[in-house]
Structure formats: structure tokens, C-alpha cells
Design a protein around this motif. Sequence first.
Motif, mmCIF file in Angstrom:
data_model
loop_
_atom_site.group_PDB
_atom_site.id
_atom_site.type_symbol
_atom_site.label_atom_id
_atom_site.label_comp_id
_atom_site.label_asym_id
_atom_site.label_seq_id
_atom_site.Cartn_x
_atom_site.Cartn_y
_atom_site.Cartn_z
ATOM 1 N N ARG A 161 40.627 12.702 -73.150
ATOM 2 C CA ARG A 161 40.752 11.547 -72.552
ATOM 3 C C ARG A 161 41.837 11.618 -71.365
ATOM 4 N NH1 ARG A 161 38.764 7.472 -75.439
ATOM 5 N NH2 ARG A 161 38.482 6.599 -73.294
ATOM 6 N N HIS B 48 33.747 0.400 -74.125
ATOM 7 C CA HIS B 48 33.231 1.705 -73.506
ATOM 8 C C HIS B 48 32.814 2.419 -74.673
ATOM 9 C CE1 HIS B 48 32.386 5.091 -71.001
ATOM 10 N NE2 HIS B 48 32.190 4.424 -69.972
ATOM 11 N N PRO C 188 26.111 2.484 -68.569
ATOM 12 C CA PRO C 188 26.478 3.733 -68.076
ATOM 13 C C PRO C 188 26.430 4.778 -68.866
ATOM 14 C CG PRO C 188 28.456 2.089 -68.305
ATOM 15 C CD PRO C 188 27.175 1.327 -68.684
ATOM 16 N N HIS D 235 32.811 5.555 -74.771
ATOM 17 C CA HIS D 235 33.957 6.674 -74.795
ATOM 18 C C HIS D 235 35.330 6.279 -75.703
ATOM 19 C CE1 HIS D 235 34.670 10.486 -72.080
ATOM 20 N NE2 HIS D 235 35.309 10.486 -73.337
ATOM 21 N N ASP D 236 35.609 5.094 -75.505
ATOM 22 C CA ASP D 236 36.533 4.492 -76.322
ATOM 23 C C ASP D 236 36.010 4.267 -78.165
ATOM 24 O OD1 ASP D 236 38.393 4.172 -74.459
ATOM 25 O OD2 ASP D 236 37.240 2.331 -73.796
ATOM 26 N N THR E 222 36.805 -0.870 -87.396
ATOM 27 C CA THR E 222 38.001 -0.434 -86.876
ATOM 28 C C THR E 222 38.181 -0.391 -85.127
ATOM 29 O OG1 THR E 222 38.546 1.172 -88.382
ATOM 30 C CG2 THR E 222 39.889 1.243 -86.751
ATOM 31 N N TYR F 29 46.104 3.367 -77.661
ATOM 32 C CA TYR F 29 45.301 1.866 -77.048
ATOM 33 C C TYR F 29 46.828 0.825 -77.177
ATOM 34 C CZ TYR F 29 40.954 3.965 -77.368
ATOM 35 O OH TYR F 29 39.533 4.775 -76.826
ATOM 36 N N LYS G 117 39.031 9.613 -84.738
ATOM 37 C CA LYS G 117 40.272 9.662 -85.826
ATOM 38 C C LYS G 117 39.856 9.331 -86.852
ATOM 39 C CE LYS G 117 43.494 10.474 -83.262
ATOM 40 N NZ LYS G 117 44.429 11.433 -83.930
ATOM 41 N N GLY H 180 27.999 9.118 -73.966
ATOM 42 C CA GLY H 180 27.849 9.328 -72.596
ATOM 43 C C GLY H 180 26.564 8.941 -72.077
ATOM 44 N N HIS H 181 25.923 9.888 -71.298
ATOM 45 C CA HIS H 181 24.536 9.659 -70.861
ATOM 46 C C HIS H 181 23.512 10.357 -71.540
ATOM 47 C CE1 HIS H 181 25.156 13.354 -68.593
ATOM 48 N NE2 HIS H 181 26.243 12.684 -67.648
ATOM 49 N N THR I 71 36.372 7.947 -79.286
ATOM 50 C CA THR I 71 37.658 8.358 -79.851
ATOM 51 C C THR I 71 38.255 7.836 -80.934
ATOM 52 O OG1 THR I 71 38.346 8.763 -77.465
ATOM 53 C CG2 THR I 71 40.177 8.288 -78.966
ATOM 54 N N ILE I 72 37.878 6.411 -81.088
ATOM 55 C CA ILE I 72 38.420 5.754 -82.473
ATOM 56 C C ILE I 72 37.795 6.646 -83.756
ATOM 57 C CG2 ILE I 72 38.743 3.536 -83.627
ATOM 58 C CD1 ILE I 72 39.290 2.375 -80.768
ATOM 59 N N ARG J 60 47.226 3.505 -81.783
ATOM 60 C CA ARG J 60 48.014 2.321 -81.181
ATOM 61 C C ARG J 60 48.823 3.230 -79.982
ATOM 62 N NH1 ARG J 60 45.738 -1.979 -80.931
ATOM 63 N NH2 ARG J 60 45.432 -2.795 -82.989
ATOM 64 N N GLU K 13 38.458 -3.996 -84.473
ATOM 65 C CA GLU K 13 39.975 -4.497 -84.697
ATOM 66 C C GLU K 13 40.965 -4.024 -83.413
ATOM 67 O OE1 GLU K 13 39.567 -3.976 -89.204
ATOM 68 O OE2 GLU K 13 41.323 -3.214 -88.351
ATOM 69 N N VAL K 14 40.437 -2.908 -83.187
ATOM 70 C CA VAL K 14 41.507 -2.318 -81.784
ATOM 71 C C VAL K 14 41.293 -3.224 -80.753
ATOM 72 C CG1 VAL K 14 42.125 -0.247 -80.201
ATOM 73 C CG2 VAL K 14 41.827 -0.268 -82.831
ATOM 74 N N PHE K 15 40.006 -3.440 -80.284
ATOM 75 C CA PHE K 15 39.850 -3.946 -78.935
ATOM 76 C C PHE K 15 39.728 -5.599 -79.088
ATOM 77 C CE2 PHE K 15 38.748 0.183 -78.183
ATOM 78 C CZ PHE K 15 39.045 0.278 -76.582
ATOM 79 N N CYS K 16 39.857 -6.262 -80.402
ATOM 80 C CA CYS K 16 39.788 -7.666 -80.478
ATOM 81 C C CYS K 16 41.076 -8.350 -80.761
ATOM 82 C CB CYS K 16 38.559 -8.156 -81.338
ATOM 83 S SG CYS K 16 37.065 -7.688 -80.597
#
Lengths: 435, 150
Positions: B125, A372, A404, A374-375, A429, B8, A382, A390-391, A378-379, B5, A432-435
Motif C-alpha cells: 500500500r 475501494h 475502476p 484495494h482497501d 469488518t 486506517y 489481515k 483491481g481490474h 487489505t482488511i 487502525r 465497521e472500519v469504514f462506517c
Amino acid sequence: MKPVSPSTRNDDRLPGTGKQADLVSREPQQTFDVARVRRDFPILKTIINGHPLTFLDSAASAQKPSCVLEALNVFYTGCYSNIHRGVYALSERATAAYEESRVKLRTLINAKETEEIIFLRGTTEAINLVANSFGQMAVGEGDEILISHMEHHSNIVPWQLLCERTGAKLMVVPIDDDGEFIFEEYEKLLGPRTKLVAVTHQSNSLGTVNPVKEITRRAHEEGAVVLIDGAQAIAHKKIDVRDIGCDFYAFSGHKMFGPTGVGVLYGRREILEKMPPWQGGGDMIRTVSFEGTTYADLPHKFEAGTPDIAGGIGLGTAVDYLSHLDLDLVGGYEHELLSYGEGLLGEFPEIRIIGRAKEKSAVISFVIDGIHPHDIGTILDKEGIAIRTGHHCTQPVMHRFGVPATARASIACYNTKEELDRLARGIRTVLEVFC
Amino acid sequence: MSDLRDLYQEVILDHGKNPRNFHRIEGADRQAVGHNPLCGDKLTIFLQLEGDVVKEVSFQGEGCAISTASASMMTQILAGKTIQEAEKLFQLFHEMLTGDPSVEGDAEGLGKLVVFAGVRQFPVRVKCATLPWHTIHSALQNKDGAVTTE
């Protein structure tokens, strides 16, 4: 209350003039020197989450150069007072500085007359003014308002409200899979009942640059009036409202390195003269009595109440800054970054770029399968990377592309290829976080 | 990366990718819609009751990893709870994310839901994580209309 031209001012120390003199004395740039531009924007030195700020959200709002910040400071510390009708020196100075901004804005967009520049809160208010005032004057039951599928909510909802009030009908020009305005469909929708065409110059969520001159020409052939939403275009290319031929052109100061809270509606005098006032109050009147009130001349007829004086003055300085940059060089540089950024993102098979128009501004809207926006945002945050997710106030565009939301990196003249490299590393990154 | 981490966590990523009870319940006793206009997230919660006990909860919709995982874990934890217990969990969860950080949360009462504690460090969030809970709260209260985070 005629706008005061710079030659009539009786004080040599007006807001921002010290800095402006510096700007003007510089040699005109031949090639685009981004390092120099970056030095003008103090916020770009900020550290976010331990990383240098990578600001890729200028389509939402652009950062401010030192000269604009200084203009605000000089005004508030040395010249501040209310404008118009003050008989004392301070008010005269403030009025002169404010009205000088109007002259600068006229020059920036090549309007014929300074009185065609109306100061408002921003693009949204400008469109609402036209929907209310022009709408009241010229739109009735059975009439049609034509917009496109890629409009920002601020160029949709005011027309829906007008249609609800009057019984007029809102018609939408479709866009194709690349996010292009479909001209043939537009021509089919245009007709004798079309009263107004309202289209964006550049899409904020797709980057599409619309053929506004041709759109205007065809609308005028049908006798319709044309409003162009210039919010996204104004800081990225030279705008010539007389070359476009449009009746209205709306834009916001904060997207062109000026302060928030101030923006402009350009309108052709002929049509503005006929339109009724929109908001009533001080400054927009000639005489007031309980039997009846007469209204001020343009532009004040549409400027009720004390305006954002400092904002207007800061915007004038932003215009100086833009003019100094040379918008042709800016456009070329931003386009180079766009190609570079799209190339980098194109190397990720997981990424789909939304908006592939042939003529595109420096906006990269994208989605990643299974992650998504939004995720993603956020990453990236960082890593100090600011993008918008968003839209983007274009929900119909999101529906059109079956998503969406999107992640959007938007580029301004102070961005660099290194920052786009950082974006690509940030996306690695994310994966990496999501896979 | 360590901050990330915290947010998530593996269990969140797992529920985000493979949400449990992700379907509609035909003829559900109650349903409610939750909407976060900020990010466009939208979910519908379906609720089947047996007396005052939650027999089954499911959901559908589109959302980020945090809101999807939150909804997914919520549907698991609420099955078999009384309405009162469910409301108590909503309250604890909400407090963990929005309450006074110096007050120790009720980790025991929250059970597996403590994986969401890291969301607290990401204020924008928090609404993603609480949206499903606000929505079920509305369904439990049997209120009409959509829940929105704004």
C-alpha cells in the motif's frame, strides 16, 4: 521425434508414479469429499496474520497438490536431464515422462492426436503464437478479428498488435448488464471478412460461461477460424475440444494445479500443419544449413528451445489429479459454493455483484459503495483471506460496468462454505472500519 | 484490528471519504497525472503558483482511501509553501514510508502527515500513499507525461 507413449517407456520409476499409483488405487468418489481434497494441498494449512489461510484467488492461480510437488522433486532428484536426442538412459527417461504428459493432456481435452498438443509457457504465449503464426499466414488488410468485450488483456492485445501489423480490424462483441455475451450482436458482426473469432470460455472477472460450441458453429459457417481461451475453464469442467469444434484451445498449467511456466495450445492438425513456425531455434528443425532450413513435424515445429521440462511433467501429474477428482463432481460442488457465497454477499445492501450471467463459474466479483477494492483486500488480508482486487487484466470490463476495479473472490475445489462464512465476516469488518 | 487502525486512522478515513480541494483548477499553471496500474488508481493534480510559492493545489480522480487521503492532505499542507519546501516535504514523506525504519523520521517537519507512518507496515500500500506526492513532484518539476507507480 514422435511422442513416446507410456507403453514404450523402459523404466518403471518415472516422476510422480509412486504417488500416481496411490491416486489411481483409490476408489472413485461418488460425492465430493472436500476434507480429503484439502489434505492434498499442504499450503492450505498455512497461518496468515494469525488466521488460517482462506485462499479465494484460484482464478489468478491455483494451489498445488502434494503429488505435483513430489513429481517435480522426483524429476529433479532422480531423472533430470534435457530431453529429445539424448542417447543415455536419463535423457530417455526424462523424454518419456515429458511426452507422457502430452498424451495425458490429449486425453484430458479429448484431442484427436497427441501431436495437436503444443507445450508453451501458458495461455498468453499460446494466443500470441496463433496471432503471429496464423496471423502471418491468413490475416491481411481489411480482414476482421472478432473478440468479445469480456476478454482478458491477453486475448485483446495480441490481436491489436496483429491488426497494427496487417491493417486488419478488431471488432468487439458487446456484453449486456449481466455480463452475458450478446449472441445477436455477434451474429451481426460475423461476416465474410471475419478471419478469426477469439473468445474466452469463462470470464475471469465476471464468471460468465460462454456458449463456445454455438459461437464456434456460427463462426465456421462464415468460414472463420475459432480460438477459445480456456484458462479459466480447464480446472472446473470437462473440456472436449472436438465437441466444441474449435480450431484452437489455449490454457495454462498453473490454473489447473500444475506448475507455473507451462501451458498448452491445442490446435487442429490440419490448420497447424499449414501455419509457419513462430519462433526459431533448437528442437523445431529437421535440418539446418545456411542455404535453408527445414522444420520439424508437429508438435515440435512450434516448440523452439529447451522447454519447461519439469513444468510439463508436473502438469502431467496435475492432469492425473484432475482426472481422479472427477470434474463433474468438482463443477457441481463449486456451483454449490458459488450460490452459497452469492447468497451471503447478497445480504449486504452495500454490495453490488458484477457479473450475473445465467451460466456462471465460481467467481464472485463485487464492489462496495464508497470503499475501494484495494482497501477491502487489505482488511481481508489481515484476517488471512486472500482475494484479488483491481481490474483483473480486463480494463474494458471495468469501463463497461463503470468501476475502476472490483474485489474478486474466486473458488476452487478445495474451498469450503466455512471459508465463505469467513469472507462474509471479513466484509463486516471492512464495513465497521469504514462506517 | 489494531494494525488496521494504524493504517486506517480516523483522519485518513475522514479525508478518504471527504477529500478536500477535490476539484479542478481552471487554467491551472501546471497539472500532472498519476497512475497506479496495479489497482487502477488515477489522479490529476492541479497546481497554481505565485512566483515560487504554491498558491493552490487541487486534485481529481479515483483511488483507494489511502491514496485519496494522501492527496487530500497534501493539497492542504502544500498551500503557501515554496517549491523548495514542497520538494523537501515530498522527500521526508517518501523517506518515512520507504527509508530505513531504524532512522527516526522528521516528525516535526512532516506535521500532520505522520498519520501515514502506519502505511509502512503494509508494503503493497506504500505506493497508494506516495502516488499523489510523485505526481506533484512531477508537476513541480514541470515534467510532461503521466507518472506511474510501476
